[in-house]
Design a protein around this motif. Structure first.
Motif, PDB file in Angstrom:
ATOM      1  N   VAL A 189      -0.599   5.156  -7.495  1.00 16.43           N
ATOM      2  CA  VAL A 189      -1.541   4.122  -7.921  1.00 16.43           C
ATOM      3  C   VAL A 189      -2.476   3.803  -6.760  1.00 16.43           C
ATOM      4  O   VAL A 189      -2.032   3.484  -5.656  1.00 16.43           O
ATOM      5  N   GLU A 190      -3.776   3.875  -7.000  1.00 15.15           N
ATOM      6  CA  GLU A 190      -4.755   3.623  -5.945  1.00 15.15           C
ATOM      7  C   GLU A 190      -4.975   2.128  -5.737  1.00 15.15           C
ATOM      8  O   GLU A 190      -5.154   1.378  -6.703  1.00 15.15           O
ATOM      9  N   VAL A 191      -4.971   1.693  -4.497  1.00 14.47           N
ATOM     10  CA  VAL A 191      -5.356   0.325  -4.153  1.00 14.47           C
ATOM     11  C   VAL A 191      -6.875   0.316  -4.012  1.00 14.47           C
ATOM     12  O   VAL A 191      -7.437   1.072  -3.204  1.00 14.47           O
ATOM     13  N   ILE A 192      -7.549  -0.510  -4.800  1.00 15.09           N
ATOM     14  CA  ILE A 192      -9.017  -0.481  -4.814  1.00 15.09           C
ATOM     15  C   ILE A 192      -9.646  -1.583  -3.980  1.00 15.09           C
ATOM     16  O   ILE A 192     -10.830  -1.520  -3.657  1.00 15.09           O
ATOM     17  N   ARG A 230       0.832  -1.203   0.000  1.00 11.30           N
ATOM     18  CA  ARG A 230       0.000   0.000   0.000  1.00 11.30           C
ATOM     19  C   ARG A 230       0.873   1.262   0.000  1.00 11.30           C
ATOM     20  O   ARG A 230       0.582   2.228  -0.708  1.00 11.30           O
ATOM     21  N   PHE A 267       2.480   1.602  -3.591  1.00 11.61           N
ATOM     22  CA  PHE A 267       1.577   2.077  -4.635  1.00 11.61           C
ATOM     23  C   PHE A 267       1.163   3.525  -4.392  1.00 11.61           C
ATOM     24  O   PHE A 267       0.970   4.291  -5.349  1.00 11.61           O
ATOM     25  N   TYR A 300      -5.550  -5.272  -5.069  1.00  8.36           N
ATOM     26  CA  TYR A 300      -6.026  -4.928  -6.413  1.00  8.36           C
ATOM     27  C   TYR A 300      -5.728  -3.469  -6.734  1.00  8.36           C
ATOM     28  O   TYR A 300      -5.960  -2.578  -5.907  1.00  8.36           O
ATOM     29  N   VAL A 301      -5.251  -3.247  -7.961  1.00  7.23           N
ATOM     30  CA  VAL A 301      -5.012  -1.892  -8.457  1.00  7.23           C
ATOM     31  C   VAL A 301      -5.555  -1.812  -9.884  1.00  7.23           C
ATOM     32  O   VAL A 301      -5.963  -2.813 -10.467  1.00  7.23           O
ATOM     33  N   ARG A 302      -5.559  -0.611 -10.427  1.00  2.00           N
ATOM     34  CA  ARG A 302      -5.975  -0.410 -11.824  1.00  2.00           C
ATOM     35  C   ARG A 302      -4.785   0.085 -12.649  1.00  2.00           C
ATOM     36  O   ARG A 302      -3.990   0.892 -12.166  1.00  2.00           O
ATOM     37  N   ASP A 303      -4.717  -0.392 -13.895  1.00  2.00           N
ATOM     38  CA  ASP A 303      -3.694   0.126 -14.796  1.00  2.00           C
ATOM     39  C   ASP A 303      -4.200   1.419 -15.427  1.00  2.00           C
ATOM     40  O   ASP A 303      -5.350   1.826 -15.192  1.00  2.00           O
TER      41      ASP A 303
END
Length: 223
Positions: free
Chosen positions: A186-189, A178, A181, A205-208
Motif C-alpha cells: 500500500v502506497e503512502v501518499i 510506512r 504499508f 494518508y493511503v488509498r484503498d
C-alpha cells in the motif's frame, strides 16, 4: 442587470403617492426585479434578508452526537474487504453483517463507527443482490443504471464529492507505519500534522483499492 436598474431613480411626479412610483417601476422592470423592489431586499441576492432569517431560525429538533457510519461503493468487493479488515484492522460484529441483501451490503466496525461497503461488483452478488444495489444507491433514492456493471462504470474516486475519510488510531509511529504499508503493498501518499476533531496531530494518508483516500490520524501533540 435588474438590480442596476433598481438603483436608478424612478420617475416620480412631485407629490405623487409611493404607489404611483411602484406602478411606474412595473412599466419598465422585469417581473423578478419588481418582486425584489416590493420585498425591500438590500442587495441583488437578498443577502441581508437571508441573514436575518438565518438569525431568527430555530435550532434543529435534534442534537448531533457523532458520525455513525460511512458507506463506500466498491467495484471490487473482495479487495476492499481485505483492505479494510486485514490491512486496516476493521472487524465484523456478526457473520450476518457480511454480504447482506444478496452480497450487496457489508458492515465493518472501525472503533465506535461502521464502514459499510456497497458491492458494485457483479461477481460478489447473488440472488437479488444486483437489484438491491440499484435500489440502495444514494441512500435508497435508487440508480437509473440498467445494471450493476453500468453503475460501476460511473464510479470514480477522483470525481466523488468525498475528498477522504479519516480514522483515528493509537500508537502512531510514522516510520513503522510506512514500513508496514510498504510490506502490505500500500502506497503512502502524504503525511504531516493535520487538524482533526481532537486538535492537531500526526496523520498519514493511503488509498484503498477503489482509490478512496484514507487518513490515519494519531493523538494530538502533548501540551
Amino acid at each position: 442587470r435588474a438590480w442596476s436598474m433598481l438603483r436608478r431613480p424612478v420617475p416620480r411626479v412631485s407629490g405623487a403617492p409611493a404607489s404611483l412610483t411602484f406602478r411606474a417601476a412595473r412599466m419598465f422592470l422585469a417581473p423578478s426585479a419588481v418582486l425584489l423592489l416590493a420585498s425591500g431586499r438590500s442587495g441583488p441576492t437578498g443577502c441581508s434578508d437571508r441573514a436575518a432569517v438565518a438569525g431568527r431560525r430555530s435550532p434543529p429538533p435534534f442534537a448531533l452526537q457523532r458520525i455513525d457510519h460511512i458507506v463506500l461503493r466498491t467495484r471490487n468487493f473482495s479487495a476492499a474487504y481485505d483492505f479494510y479488515t486485514r490491512i486496516l484492522g476493521c472487524t465484523v460484529d456478526d457473520p450476518g453483517d457480511v454480504g447482506r441483501f444478496g452480497g450487496a451490503l457489508t458492515h465493518l466496525r472501525a472503533g465506535d463507527a461502521y464502514i459499510d461497503l456497497l458491492a458494485y461488483d457483479a461477481g460478489a452478488l447473488r440472488g437479488d443482490g444486483s437489484a438491491a444495489i440499484l435500489r440502495m444507491h444514494a441512500g435508497g433514492s435508487g440508480s437509473a443504471a440498467a445494471s450493476v456493471d453500468d453503475a460501476a462504470r460511473m464510479l470514480s474516486a477522483e470525481r466523488s464529492t468525498l475528498d477522504h475519510l479519516c480514522l483515528r488510531i493509537d500508537h502512531f509511529d510514522e516510520p513503522g507505519l510506512r514500513q508496514y504499508f510498504a510490506a502490505m503493498g500500500v502506497e503512502v501518499i502524504a503525511a504531516g500534522q493535520r487538524k482533526g476533531a481532537e486538535g492537531v496531530g500526526p496523520s498519514i494518508y493511503v488509498r484503498d483499492p477503489d482509490g478512496n483516500v484514507v487518513e490515519l490520524k494519531g493523538p494530538i501533540a502533548s501540551a
